[in-house]
Structure formats: structure tokens, C-alpha cells
Design a protein around this motif. Sequence first.
Motif, PDB file in Angstrom:
ATOM      1  N   SER A  36       0.537  -1.206  -0.478  1.00 24.04           N
ATOM      2  CA  SER A  36       0.248   0.448   0.199  1.00 24.04           C
ATOM      3  C   SER A  36       0.840   1.569   0.292  1.00 24.04           C
ATOM      4  CB  SER A  36      -0.728  -0.087   0.776  1.00 24.04           C
ATOM      5  OG  SER A  36      -0.606  -0.726   2.100  1.00 24.04           O
ATOM      6  N   GLY A  37       0.535   1.836  -0.603  1.00 28.25           N
ATOM      7  CA  GLY A  37       1.386   3.690  -0.609  1.00 28.25           C
ATOM      8  C   GLY A  37       2.666   3.811  -1.531  1.00 28.25           C
ATOM      9  N   VAL A  38       2.755   2.758  -2.093  1.00 31.32           N
ATOM     10  CA  VAL A  38       3.979   2.387  -2.702  1.00 31.32           C
ATOM     11  C   VAL A  38       4.653   3.566  -3.560  1.00 31.32           C
ATOM     12  CG1 VAL A  38       5.503   0.302  -4.107  1.00 31.32           C
ATOM     13  CG2 VAL A  38       3.886   0.262  -2.414  1.00 31.32           C
ATOM     14  N   SER A  39       6.016   3.812  -3.616  1.00 32.27           N
ATOM     15  CA  SER A  39       6.281   5.113  -4.422  1.00 32.27           C
ATOM     16  C   SER A  39       7.875   4.683  -4.504  1.00 32.27           C
ATOM     17  CB  SER A  39       6.311   6.075  -3.869  1.00 32.27           C
ATOM     18  OG  SER A  39       4.658   7.051  -3.537  1.00 32.27           O
ATOM     19  N   LYS A  40       8.039   4.877  -6.333  1.00 29.34           N
ATOM     20  CA  LYS A  40       9.845   4.558  -6.376  1.00 29.34           C
ATOM     21  C   LYS A  40      10.104   4.759  -8.157  1.00 29.34           C
ATOM     22  CE  LYS A  40      13.444   1.700  -6.545  1.00 29.34           C
ATOM     23  NZ  LYS A  40      13.954   2.169  -5.769  1.00 29.34           N
ATOM     24  N   SER A  41      11.466   5.906  -7.568  1.00 27.14           N
ATOM     25  CA  SER A  41      11.317   6.859  -9.054  1.00 27.14           C
ATOM     26  C   SER A  41      12.947   6.260  -9.223  1.00 27.14           C
ATOM     27  CB  SER A  41      11.422   8.155  -8.351  1.00 27.14           C
ATOM     28  OG  SER A  41      12.659   8.622  -7.962  1.00 27.14           O
ATOM     29  N   GLU A  71      -0.445  -1.300 -19.154  1.00 29.69           N
ATOM     30  CA  GLU A  71       0.431  -0.925 -20.606  1.00 29.69           C
ATOM     31  C   GLU A  71       2.201  -1.348 -20.411  1.00 29.69           C
ATOM     32  OE1 GLU A  71      -0.653   2.043 -23.083  1.00 29.69           O
ATOM     33  OE2 GLU A  71      -1.139   0.253 -24.178  1.00 29.69           O
ATOM     34  N   ASN A  72       2.897  -1.543 -21.440  1.00 26.53           N
ATOM     35  CA  ASN A  72       4.480  -1.031 -20.751  1.00 26.53           C
ATOM     36  C   ASN A  72       4.689   0.358 -20.589  1.00 26.53           C
ATOM     37  OD1 ASN A  72       4.812  -3.360 -22.065  1.00 26.53           O
ATOM     38  ND2 ASN A  72       4.780  -2.288 -24.776  1.00 26.53           N
ATOM     39  N   GLY A  73       5.579  -0.015 -19.101  1.00 20.91           N
ATOM     40  CA  GLY A  73       6.090   1.673 -18.620  1.00 20.91           C
ATOM     41  C   GLY A  73       4.622   1.832 -17.545  1.00 20.91           C
ATOM     42  N   ALA A  74       3.773   0.925 -17.583  1.00 24.85           N
ATOM     43  CA  ALA A  74       2.522   1.383 -16.432  1.00 24.85           C
ATOM     44  C   ALA A  74       2.989   0.593 -15.085  1.00 24.85           C
ATOM     45  CB  ALA A  74       1.439   0.851 -16.675  1.00 24.85           C
ATOM     46  N   GLY A 134       0.345   4.358 -15.809  1.00 25.18           N
ATOM     47  CA  GLY A 134       1.081   5.379 -15.350  1.00 25.18           C
ATOM     48  C   GLY A 134       1.817   5.690 -13.892  1.00 25.18           C
ATOM     49  N   GLY A 135       1.666   4.768 -13.563  1.00 20.03           N
ATOM     50  CA  GLY A 135       2.602   4.609 -12.239  1.00 20.03           C
ATOM     51  C   GLY A 135       1.561   4.121 -11.186  1.00 20.03           C
ATOM     52  N   ARG A 136       0.497   4.524 -11.691  1.00 16.73           N
ATOM     53  CA  ARG A 136      -0.680   4.035  -9.968  1.00 16.73           C
ATOM     54  C   ARG A 136      -1.221   2.955 -10.602  1.00 16.73           C
ATOM     55  NH1 ARG A 136      -1.043   9.414  -8.334  1.00 16.73           N
ATOM     56  NH2 ARG A 136       0.239  11.205  -9.625  1.00 16.73           N
ATOM     57  N   ASP A 182      16.293   7.833 -10.629  1.00  8.52           N
ATOM     58  CA  ASP A 182      16.685   9.306 -12.017  1.00  8.52           C
ATOM     59  C   ASP A 182      15.948   9.978 -12.039  1.00  8.52           C
ATOM     60  OD1 ASP A 182      18.439  10.739 -12.256  1.00  8.52           O
ATOM     61  OD2 ASP A 182      18.302  10.218 -14.487  1.00  8.52           O
ATOM     62  N   GLY A 183      14.425  10.607 -11.408  1.00  7.02           N
ATOM     63  CA  GLY A 183      13.753  11.993 -11.436  1.00  7.02           C
ATOM     64  C   GLY A 183      12.482  10.943 -12.150  1.00  7.02           C
ATOM     65  N   PHE A 184      12.613  10.025 -12.570  1.00  5.69           N
ATOM     66  CA  PHE A 184      10.924   9.076 -13.188  1.00  5.69           C
ATOM     67  C   PHE A 184      10.660   8.533 -12.070  1.00  5.69           C
ATOM     68  CE2 PHE A 184       9.521   5.801 -15.668  1.00  5.69           C
ATOM     69  CZ  PHE A 184       8.676   5.932 -15.728  1.00  5.69           C
ATOM     70  N   MET A 185       9.546   9.190 -12.111  1.00  8.51           N
ATOM     71  CA  MET A 185       8.216   8.278 -11.030  1.00  8.51           C
ATOM     72  C   MET A 185       7.764   6.633 -11.956  1.00  8.51           C
ATOM     73  SD  MET A 185       7.872   9.668  -7.897  1.00  8.51           S
ATOM     74  CE  MET A 185       6.910   9.252  -6.518  1.00  8.51           C
ATOM     75  N   ALA A 186       8.047   5.890 -11.116  1.00  7.68           N
ATOM     76  CA  ALA A 186       7.854   4.859 -11.782  1.00  7.68           C
ATOM     77  C   ALA A 186       6.403   4.073 -11.020  1.00  7.68           C
ATOM     78  CB  ALA A 186       8.919   3.452 -12.131  1.00  7.68           C
TER      79      ALA A 186
END
Lengths: 308, 525, 378
Positions: B10-15, B40-43, B224-226, B17-21
Motif C-alpha cells: 500500500s502507498g508504494v512509490s519508487k522513482s 501497458e508497457n511502462g505502467a 502511469g505508475g498508479r 533518476d527523477g522518473f516516477m515509476a
Amino acid sequence: MDMIANWLGNTPDFAVPFALAALGLILTERAGVLALGAEGLMLVGALAAIGAQLAYGSHGVSLLLAMGAAAVVSLLFALMVLVLRINQVIAGLALVFFCQGLTGLLGTLLEWTNKPVKGLAAVELWPLSELPLLGKLFVQNPLVFMTPLIVLAVVWFLTRTTTGLRLRAVGENPQAADAAGISVLGYRLAAILVGAALIGLAGGYISLLSTKLWIADMTGGRGWIAVALVIFARWSPWKALAGALLFGCIEALIPQLAAAGVRLPQYFVLMTPYAVTLAVMIWVASGRHATGNQPGALGIPFIREERR
Amino acid sequence: MSNLNAIQLSGVSKSFDGFMALSQADFTARWGEVHALLGENGAGKSSLMNIAAGLYAPESGSLLINDNAVRLSGPRDASRYHIGMVHQHFKLVKPFTVAENIQLALPEGPGNHAFSGSHRQRLAALEQRISDKAAELGFSIDPRKITESLSVAEQQRVEILKVLLAGARILILDEPTAVLTDGEAERLLETVRAFARQGAAVILVTHKMSDVKRFADRVTVMRGGRTIQTLDPQTVSVPELVRLTVGESAPASEYQPAIPGEVRLQVRNLRSKGASGHGALNGVTLNLRAGEIYGIAGVGGNGQSELANVLMGLPEPCDGTLELTGFGDLRRASAEQRRELRIAAIPADRYGAALAGELSVAENFGVGQVHSGRYGSFFRLRRKRLEAEAAEAVAGFDVQGVRSLKQKAALLSGGNAQKLVIAREFSRDPQLVLVHSPSRGLDVRATAAVHARLYAAREAGAAVLVISEDLDEVLALADRIGVMSGGRIVAEFDRPADRQAIGSAMVSHDEQDHAEPVAEGASHE
Amino acid sequence: MNEQVRPVMLEQAAQAAKRPKQPLLSRCYALEIRQQLAWHWQAVIIGLALLLGLGVSAAILVAAGVPAGELLNEFVILTVFDAQSLKAVLFQASPMILVGLAGCMAFRAKFWNLGLEGQMIWGAIGATAISLFEVGPPALRLPLMLAAAIFCGLLWALAPVVLKLRLKVNEIISTLMLNYLAINFLLHLLYGSWKDPKSSFPYSPQFQTFERLPELFDGISAAVPLAVVVALLALWFLGISRAGLYLRFVDANPRVAGAVGVPVQKMIIGTVLISGAMAGIAGFLVTAGQEGRLTQSFYQGYGFSGILIAFLARNNPVAALVVALLMAMLFVAGRSLQVFYQIPFSMVQLIQAILVICVASSDFFIRHRIRRVQGGES
């Protein structure tokens, strides 16, 4: 006849440093670390062995200290390639130059240069030593007899133990090893240290048991020849031993020819080990002899969260 | 089905080099279910699962296993919590045997301690265990085989055996069906569903709607990372799932029938030895006409990469001819000559064969035409002119994210990097366009833009060859489709092609090994 | 079914949670690749690394017996602010600049040319041969010597580059082995047919006056402008001509370079030959400029210096000029330390190695970012 007997008898003495250094390199490189620093680490081992011998006078202690000194200096290399992820070629070259400078400086400042030490008494493997022609092969210092055992131990370790399997996995595919929970950096560090210790032993052998004194830059490119040796032995310890014997033969021949009164231009004779190295490298590269077997991740630094 | 959660992020964030994955992603899988992670690819699917497998450390968020908060210090730790992941790019040591690979991953314990018993004995015992487990799952695997010699599907089975023997009860599969034929994929998904039914948790990372609809108990959509939503796949329609994954309805480009001209490229009997010994190309023969798009479909690993390399002039030893009308054998043309001949190449591996990521956008654009003397003689490179034209092309081809022309090409997103490649390759009005997986890693809009460029090239009279492992892409683009299997074209279809027929041609190689390589009517000899 | 799994799982999860093992440091801080860093930050990081290297070197010098107060004096004041020493530094700098440029060239082509010393030796042998055999009229003697040096240096670099491109023979080893061959051949000449008959030392006869590089004005040797001209040529080659762009692609990714139409092989061979030729000129400068004859150890220290200069200058010819000047200062100071404090010349090499290690390490901080991640909190 005598000349051939002497030649054969002297071969192991010249072959052992190549074999030990190549073994050390194989251990390190099988873990995926390109080890170009052998020339430097051999110098460190060589100087440490003489220094210890001058201080304590025990060959065993001196050789152990040679191994230890090389391992300690290799920590600098490990820092460069494992932690700071410096290009392994640059790190290896920097290590060689660092060691050349360091040993040259210390050898002079501590006044260890050109001070002869006593060699190690030869051991006879009776009754083999009574053999005609080959007899002298079996009158050698103890380390010569130990070398094949060390090769055997390395082969056993690499192929017959789980730790060896893991070490090779780290060198072949660190991502896979990491996903399997193996500490890539830990294994690489261990491989660098143990490899350096063997290379240091090779250096100690040269100074303490062969030439029996220290001169700056005394290894004369043997570390580089060992690097080449590992390439054409395709990272196999047994083949490296065979290659070391070949180079031992060539080096042992030089003084024999001089002693036998064969008149050859001296400096061309001194070129032979280097020329042979080049020739063998070209021969191996041009034919379709054993290729492959190079560790898959040789020279590539590892980072887990790499993403492009 | 039990409500007990197997794994909860839950509530996991990871970036990177500045790109929010990943930003504030939530995901929960229960015991006993197959839970699909769709996007999709890169989601961010793989990143999220790499965190669950202990490979990445999250910047924020929590991980609960069996409702207990845990912190993973690495993959081995994850394995202690019975989490096992089969990565999209297999983590296998190629020169090792199957058993050796599996032994590496097994936790140390009784029977597998580095210093207990002989290595050989333990390996022999393990081989037995592998065979037993394989039989249980319905796989047939020889544990003594060298991994390199196995097919992709077999390697995947080794990966699955590896994590299961290490004790995994939470099984994560990252895009498992991408490299499989339809039949293989079906068998695999049946197996893992049975595994889930025994009480384990299976997480299926995928971008294929059909996998989700047919095999998943629940599905979580990422974009988009969400994480967007978790649903029951039986209650949503495929168009609805598509809308959720892409966030917009995919713009369908209007198809105009081709007006093919003369034959421009004749490929004759290309053969090559693959890395593993058996032939990678086994006599590829095809004709490409001006003004048409020829699509090559097939399951990945059937010689497409090798064919692309040969066509694009990348190093690849092979026999056969590539006859370019008005020139001769293209295989003898140097890279410079290929540029003179106005041949555009868009390889799949963008940063491995098309762009130097370390160099600037302008340099990457201009280098293609430097040799022609467009930017001055050898003695003086007219950088001003090069940069002016690069700026023009960046605007003309809608390459976004270029703050400065001196910016590294590696900083472009996948879609924009691809647009930059196209801008360079199309800058001289190409007569022949060779394309490999043009939309790999691209989002819907970028894919549409790339496809529009390919159509424009076709309209301008170029002959376009598209190799893609994505059947949907080939179906959408191509005027004619060749199906590649076992290193040759086994069937050709004209538009509109029957998807089912293409699908069965893609796997036909297995059954009819002795079939003649296409007695096509299109043969112009 | 689930009932069987649950208790086992719970038990094991609880057990694992109890383990006293602390998360590793690497999990508190994640390491990631950074694509771009503003140039002024890069400069700051490299500057700090150099300072660290100089600090360590100073500490070693003090430990070796140089009074701490004298360091600045020896290395800066006496080398730059003394007219005589400054000339010595400039004189020393000219071959340094050439080997540095030779290093830059080879590295731009992604070729580890460790054979600078061998190429230098052959350059010197070529120049000396022209002098010994009195080829050409006196007025043309110097240009001929220069040409011979260029040709011989270039030739000695040909084999390794061809072997690398054709057979993939590792150039690090091949160039090093060729160094040993060149050194032994040099000794063969100097102890044999080329030995100066007027003396018992192993060096060639003294060059005649017109075979030595003249002093132009104020005691500045012609070697200095020659080195600057070569540096300008290098700057043109790498910065203005088409070759510069091509080489950037060769360096960044040879596969991409080949695919986008860069003549990769031609570029590599040409550039490495230029590198060899420059090293040959350096050999000519030392023999015809400094020594006035071929001696047995004139090349020592230059091979590593060339690589070091190229590395510190990031293969940029202008920066190489500056770094070469600093290296020349180090050499001059090293010689005076040898005389006044009996510190062996190896000290210079040690300091060079420390500087390389520090600057190479600084690259880590430029290319990576270390960030705290959640794994570390409790």
C-alpha cells in the motif's frame, strides 16, 4: 644431454609464478571481475616477501605476508570496482601504476633493494629424482610441489562445491545470482582477495625463491603475461598450468642457452617471452580453437536497481 | 475463497533518476486466487512486483504478508517469506545445467548446506526432486540439460520449478505468455491456476486482455505508475478494460488500401546458424513491393531478430541474397551506401542499434547525413547547419521533451526516442523502410504517431517491411502478412487476414516440420 | 485447502519477523544511475577529488621525509616562479603534451593504447637512424628526423590496431608486449652497433648541432611551439572536422555508429595511427630536444603520463595541454626531490596513480545518486 636435464629441471621454477598468478586471475575473473592488476600485485607480493624475510627470516612467514600484503592492496581495487564502480580496465591499470610507484618508493626508502636473501632448500622426491634426464624435475623447493595441489584445489572448488557454483554464477549472470539471493558483491570481494593472495604468492615466489633479492619493477611484465595466459587458457586452471609450463620452458631455456655457449643476440633472446605471448594470442585468435567459456559478466559492474 | 490477504502493498512509490515509476500504488492478492496485474508497457507493473520480490527498495509505502508488516532486505529475504518471482527476462545462468540453476536459488538448510555432503550427491538428490516436481506440474524437463540449449518455454518452466522448489507460495509471473505460442500459454496458465486452487497466491503480470478474461479471478489495472482499480474480470467488458489501461480510447487509424508498384526487394533463401546451433534462419524468401507495407508476424524467437539484423545490415553471418531493384545484393552494401540508397532502418533495440544515448539529440539526428557532405566537407563540420536542421526535424516529427538540442538522447522517453530515429531515417525520403517492433515500449499515442509515419512513407511510394511480434500491430498495419515460424516464412496472407488462420500458421512449424517453405503465388520468378 | 496453508505461513512469517537481522546499509540507501549533472557540479566534484589526491600525496611526501613547509616551495614556487625552472618545465612539457595527445586520440577511438612507450622508442630510433646514417642535407636533417619519427611511431601502432579489429586480439596486452619488444630492441642497438664509440656508456653518438632542436628565443626550445602546433591539429581533428563527430559515435556505441553510417574501422585505424605518430614525435622531441642522443631510459614515465594526461583531460586536447604542463611541473619537482631529499623518482608515479584513482572515483558521484529509501526506517 646435461643441458636438457638442467633445462627441464629449471622449468618448474620459472613456471610456478605464472601458474600461481594465472590461478589467482582465474578465481577473480570467474566471479566477473576483470583483473588487470596482476603485474602490480605481484610486485607488492615480491617486495613484501623480501621485506619480511629481511625482518624475520622465515620463508613460510614471508610468503604468507606476501599473500597478505597483496590482498590488502587489492582492497583498494575492490573499493574502486565494487563500491565506486569505476571502469575495471581503468581501475586495473591504476592499480598497476599505484603498485609500481609504491613498491619502488618503499623498496628504496626501506633499503630493501638489492639485498640478497637465502633461498629455500630443495626437496628431493626420491626415487623419482633418480630418474635419468627427468630426475632434476623432482628436486625442487616445496612450493613447486604444492602448485599442482593448489591447482587441484581451485578446480575442485570451482566445479565440485556449491560455493564454487555460486561464484561462477556471479561471474556469468549476476542478476540471476542476485535474484537467487546470492550476495554478488560479497562473492566478488572474496574472489578479489583470494585471487590477489595467490598473485601475491606468485610475486613472493619470484623475489624470495627465484631471484632471491628485490629490484624495482622486477616482475618485468610477468603479470601481463599471466593475464594473456588466462585468456588463452579460456579460464581453465589446468590449461593455465599447461600454459605456465610452456612459458616456464621458454624462460628456463634462456640461461641454458647462454651457459651452453650458444651465441645469440642477448636482447633478442630476452624478447622471447613477450614475442611468444603475442604469437600465442594471435594464434588463438586466428584459429577456431576453444572460444567461449569467458565469464558472461566479465568486466561489467553490478547494480541491482539499474534501469535504462 | 478465503479473505485472508497473501500480500498487500500500500502507498508504494519508487522513482528512477527523477522518473516516477510508481506513485502511491496499492495492490492486494489473496490466497487461492489468480490475480492479474494489467497495464501497458511502462505502467509500473514490473517495478511494483520487483518491490514485492525484494529486488527494489521502495521509497515509501508498506508491504504486508499475511497481514504482517515486513521489510524485505533482498530477494533471499523474499524467498523466506515464500515469495517467488519469474521475471520477464529469465534469471538463469545459461552455461549451467537445470539442476545447477535451481540449486543456486534454494535456501540453505538441511540437505542444502554448502558444507554438508558432497556436491555431487546433493545435486543428484536435487535432480530427483526436480523430476518429481516437474511431473507433478505436468512438465517434462531433463534436469541435467544445459539451460542454454532449452527452448524459451522450457526455460520458463525451469524458472517456475526454481521458485516453487525454493518454497514459493506467492508466485509472481511477469509477462509469462509474451514469449509463448497460444497453446503453450494456455497450458502454462492452466497449471498456475491449478496451483492457486491448491491455496497459493498467483500474480499474473500481463498486458493481454485475453489472459485476464480467461484465467484471472481478479484484476488490478495500472496506468502511469498508479493502480487504477481492482475488478472482477467477469463483470467488465474488454473495451472497458482497454479504456482503463490506456486511459483513452485507442485512436484507430483509417486504413486505405495500398496501390503496390514494382518489386523493390527480393529476399532469397536466407539461412543462418543461430547461437544455439540449430538454424536461426532456414530459408527466408519474400518479395517486397513499392507502395506496400509487408508485415512479418510470428512468436518471438523464430528468427525475427536475425532477419531484422540481416536486412538492416547489422552484423549477422548468413547465406542467401537480398536483391534491391536497381542496385543488386544489398548485403554487400556498406552502411554509407545504404544511406545513399535511401534505405531507412528502424531497429527494435533503440539504444543498442539506432541511437547513442550518451550523445546529443542533434548529433544523433545529424550523423546519418554527415557522410553525404550535407554538413560540410571532411575538414569542417558545419555544426550550425546540422543543429538548425535537427531543430526543424524535432519540430516536424513532433519529438517532445527536447529542452535543448544538446541534451542527451538517453533522456528522451521511448516514444520520443523512436520519433527521433524516424526523423533521421525519413529525412531523405526513403525508398525502402525496414522496421522491427516499432511500437515496443510505446504508449498508445506514440504508437499511433509511428504508424501514421509508416503509412505516409507508403503513400510516398516506399516499400515498407514491418517485423513485429505483436500480432495486433501487424494486423493493423500490414497490406500483406507473412507468418514466420522456425526461421522461415510459412504462410502469406492478404488483407483482410483471418486472425485464427494466422495464429495457427504461427505454431504450424511444430507439426509440419517438413512442409515446403511457402509455394506463394507472389513468387515473381 | 487454505486452512492448511495459513497456519504454516503465519508461523513462518512471524518467525522471520523476529529475526534480529538488521537491514543492510544498501537497503537504507539506494544507488541509482544519474543521466545528467550540471557541469559546474561536475567541476566541483572533480576539484574535490583532486584536492583529496593532492592531500594524500602531500601526506605521503611528508611521511617520506620532506618537511611539510617545503612542499609548496618545491612544487609551485620553485617550478613556476623561477625563470630557469619554468624553462625546464616548458621543456619537459612538450613531450608530455605529445604523449598526452596521443593518449587522447587513442582513447577517443576506444583503443587502450598502452604502447605509447614503444611507439616513442621507435620514433626516437627512427630519428636517430636519420642522424646516424646522415640521410639528406643538413638543412633537411631535422624535418627528415621528424618524418622518420612519425613514420616509425605510426608503424609500431599499426599491428595492434589491425589485430584488434581483425582478430579481436586484446590491445592492452598486445601494446604492452610490443613495448617490451621495443625496449629490448633499443638496448640491443645501444649496447651493440649504435653505441657511441667515444664512450663506454650505452648511448648513441651525440647528434650534430643542426640535428638538435634549436632554441628560438629567450631559451625556449622549438619543441614547445611544435607541441602546441600538434595540439592545435588535434583540436581541429577532434573538434572541427567530421572525424570528431564520427569518433564520438565510435566511442559511445560502435554498433550504433556502424548502423548510422560511420566508417567505424577506418576511423579507429586512422585515429590509432595518429596516436602512434604523436608518440613517435614525443620520442623525437626527447632525443633531439632534451638529450641530444638516443639513451637507454629516455622513455621512462612517459607511457603512464600519457594515459594519465588523457584521462584527467577527458580526452580533450586543450585540457591535455594544461594537464601536461602540471605533469611537467610534477616531474621537475620530482627530480629536485630526488636530489635534495633522496626520494626515489617512483614517488612521481605514485602521486600520478593516486590522482588517477581519486579522479576516477569522483566519476562515481557524478554518475550516481545515493538516496535514502524506506527500507532504512524503523
